[in-house]
Design a protein around this motif. Structure first.
Motif, PDB file in Angstrom:
ATOM      1  N   VAL A 184     -12.213  -0.656   2.079  1.00  0.00           N
ATOM      2  CA  VAL A 184     -11.380   0.423   1.562  1.00  0.00           C
ATOM      3  C   VAL A 184     -12.165   1.642   1.089  1.00  0.00           C
ATOM      4  O   VAL A 184     -11.765   2.782   1.377  1.00  0.00           O
ATOM      5  CB  VAL A 184     -10.451  -0.098   0.447  1.00  0.00           C
ATOM      6  CG1 VAL A 184      -9.659   1.044  -0.189  1.00  0.00           C
ATOM      7  CG2 VAL A 184      -9.508  -1.150   1.014  1.00  0.00           C
TER       8      VAL A 184
ATOM      9  N   VAL B  14      -2.845   5.748   4.066  1.00  0.00           N
ATOM     10  CA  VAL B  14      -2.028   4.546   3.855  1.00  0.00           C
ATOM     11  C   VAL B  14      -2.119   3.580   5.034  1.00  0.00           C
ATOM     12  O   VAL B  14      -2.359   2.378   4.860  1.00  0.00           O
ATOM     13  CB  VAL B  14      -0.551   4.934   3.589  1.00  0.00           C
ATOM     14  CG1 VAL B  14       0.337   3.691   3.629  1.00  0.00           C
ATOM     15  CG2 VAL B  14      -0.426   5.618   2.238  1.00  0.00           C
TER      16      VAL B  14
ATOM     17  N   VAL C 287      -5.620   1.853   5.412  1.00  0.00           N
ATOM     18  CA  VAL C 287      -5.897   0.896   4.338  1.00  0.00           C
ATOM     19  C   VAL C 287      -5.022  -0.344   4.491  1.00  0.00           C
ATOM     20  O   VAL C 287      -5.481  -1.475   4.296  1.00  0.00           O
ATOM     21  CB  VAL C 287      -5.679   1.555   2.956  1.00  0.00           C
ATOM     22  CG1 VAL C 287      -5.745   0.519   1.851  1.00  0.00           C
ATOM     23  CG2 VAL C 287      -6.731   2.643   2.728  1.00  0.00           C
ATOM     24  N   ALA C 288      -3.763  -0.157   4.853  1.00  0.00           N
ATOM     25  CA  ALA C 288      -2.861  -1.300   5.035  1.00  0.00           C
ATOM     26  C   ALA C 288      -3.352  -2.230   6.140  1.00  0.00           C
ATOM     27  O   ALA C 288      -3.097  -3.438   6.111  1.00  0.00           O
ATOM     28  CB  ALA C 288      -1.455  -0.808   5.340  1.00  0.00           C
TER      29      ALA C 288
ATOM     30  N   ALA D  41      -8.602   4.950  -4.787  1.00  0.00           N
ATOM     31  CA  ALA D  41      -7.828   3.745  -4.492  1.00  0.00           C
ATOM     32  C   ALA D  41      -7.717   2.962  -5.790  1.00  0.00           C
ATOM     33  O   ALA D  41      -8.722   2.667  -6.435  1.00  0.00           O
ATOM     34  CB  ALA D  41      -8.497   2.901  -3.416  1.00  0.00           C
TER      35      ALA D  41
ATOM     36  N   LEU E   5      -1.211  -1.169  -4.172  1.00  0.00           N
ATOM     37  CA  LEU E   5      -2.469  -0.452  -4.021  1.00  0.00           C
ATOM     38  C   LEU E   5      -2.139   0.989  -3.663  1.00  0.00           C
ATOM     39  O   LEU E   5      -1.514   1.259  -2.638  1.00  0.00           O
ATOM     40  CB  LEU E   5      -3.340  -1.079  -2.931  1.00  0.00           C
ATOM     41  CG  LEU E   5      -4.637  -0.343  -2.591  1.00  0.00           C
ATOM     42  CD1 LEU E   5      -5.532  -0.212  -3.821  1.00  0.00           C
ATOM     43  CD2 LEU E   5      -5.379  -1.048  -1.461  1.00  0.00           C
ATOM     44  N   SER E   6      -2.560   1.900  -4.514  1.00  0.00           N
ATOM     45  CA  SER E   6      -2.271   3.322  -4.362  1.00  0.00           C
ATOM     46  C   SER E   6      -3.470   4.040  -3.768  1.00  0.00           C
ATOM     47  O   SER E   6      -4.596   3.901  -4.266  1.00  0.00           O
ATOM     48  CB  SER E   6      -1.924   3.889  -5.746  1.00  0.00           C
ATOM     49  OG  SER E   6      -1.799   5.281  -5.720  1.00  0.00           O
ATOM     50  N   VAL E   7      -3.234   4.817  -2.705  1.00  0.00           N
ATOM     51  CA  VAL E   7      -4.299   5.571  -2.038  1.00  0.00           C
ATOM     52  C   VAL E   7      -3.761   6.951  -1.679  1.00  0.00           C
ATOM     53  O   VAL E   7      -2.558   7.189  -1.724  1.00  0.00           O
ATOM     54  CB  VAL E   7      -4.785   4.838  -0.759  1.00  0.00           C
ATOM     55  CG1 VAL E   7      -5.339   3.463  -1.092  1.00  0.00           C
ATOM     56  CG2 VAL E   7      -3.667   4.736   0.276  1.00  0.00           C
TER      57      VAL E   7
ATOM     58  N   GLY F 140      -5.230  -0.177  -7.767  1.00  0.00           N
ATOM     59  CA  GLY F 140      -4.155  -1.137  -7.630  1.00  0.00           C
ATOM     60  C   GLY F 140      -3.995  -2.023  -8.846  1.00  0.00           C
ATOM     61  O   GLY F 140      -4.929  -2.200  -9.633  1.00  0.00           O
TER      62      GLY F 140
ATOM     63  N   VAL G  80       0.860  -1.189   0.000  1.00  0.00           N
ATOM     64  CA  VAL G  80       0.000   0.000   0.000  1.00  0.00           C
ATOM     65  C   VAL G  80       0.894   1.235   0.000  1.00  0.00           C
ATOM     66  O   VAL G  80       1.754   1.389   0.878  1.00  0.00           O
ATOM     67  CB  VAL G  80      -0.940   0.015   1.218  1.00  0.00           C
ATOM     68  CG1 VAL G  80      -1.840   1.254   1.178  1.00  0.00           C
ATOM     69  CG2 VAL G  80      -1.796  -1.256   1.254  1.00  0.00           C
TER      70      VAL G  80
END
Length: 212
Positions: free
Chosen positions: A70, A58, A61-62, A40, A51-53, A42, A22
């Motif tokens: 999410v 971060v 979400v992680a 979000a 997975l980009s947020v 990925g 993440v």
């Protein structure tokens, strides 16, 4: 240009450092190719996923127990989570061209292709001028361009979609970018088009918070 260049720019990091990496990227707060924010996003392959947020989310979400958590964690609880098959090619199938490149705003271009901007690929009936199929290009960045194809119901089964996708992929490669293609896991027709056009299924996925 390479797929790695595209994913590094589009997601904010690539390759993944773990099974699910993440990362924070300001791009997740900015409008994408169509003016919509993807908070979000990925991509994953056999060696892991990124997975980009937005950066502030971060850690939360992680720590999420399920992908379905999410959307709410990034502030878009009204949206759903999506997963799709992710494909790309550097060797499109050598199929015959099937369409003509036109400005997206040209009179003969169907309305669904207008949002793509630039030039779009259109196949028309030479006798009636009726629109048969078309491809729009989602220009995510300078390194990766995603192809989107639609065929009119009456024109399906003629192999138009695969020819148009292969033709568009050659154009993207000529412009120095990598052509990509995404489709729903259950969309067998789109999967067949992708394979026939030279986009192999390699076990990669795209996922994230849906646009709407």
């Amino acid at each position: 240009m390479s797929l790695n260049d595209h994913l590094r720019h589009w997601l904010g990091a690539w390759p993944p450092r773990e099974k699910l990496h993440v990362v924070g990227s300001e791009l997740r707060t900015l409008p994408g190719w169509d003016g919509h924010v993807l908070p979000a996003l990925g991509v994953g392959g056999p060696e892991g996923a990124v997975l980009s947020v937005p950066p502030p989310h971060v850690a939360r979400v992680a720590a999420a127990r399920s992908p379905q958590e999410v959307p709410a964690l990034v502030g878009y609880g009204e949206r759903s989570w999506f997963q799709a098959v992710y494909r790309w090619t550097t060797s499109p199938a050598p199929l015959e061209d099937a369409g003509e490149w036109l400005p997206a705003t040209a009179p003969r271009v169907p309305e669904w292709l207008h949002p793509f901007g630039g030039e779009v690929l259109v196949a028309v009936d030479p006798g009636t001028g009726e629109h048969l199929a078309g491809v729009g290009i989602k220009r995510h960045d300078a390194y990766g361009h995603e192809l989107s194809v639609v065929t009119a119901p009456a024109a399906r089964g003629r192999g138009l979609a695969r020819r148009l996708v292969a033709q568009a992929a050659r154009r993207v490669l000529d412009e120095g970018a990598v052509p990509t293609y995404m489709h729903a896991v259950t969309n067998a027709a789109s999967a067949a088009v992708a394979t026939a056009a030279g986009f192999p299924e390699l076990g990669w996925t795209a996922f994230g918070v849906a646009e709407r």
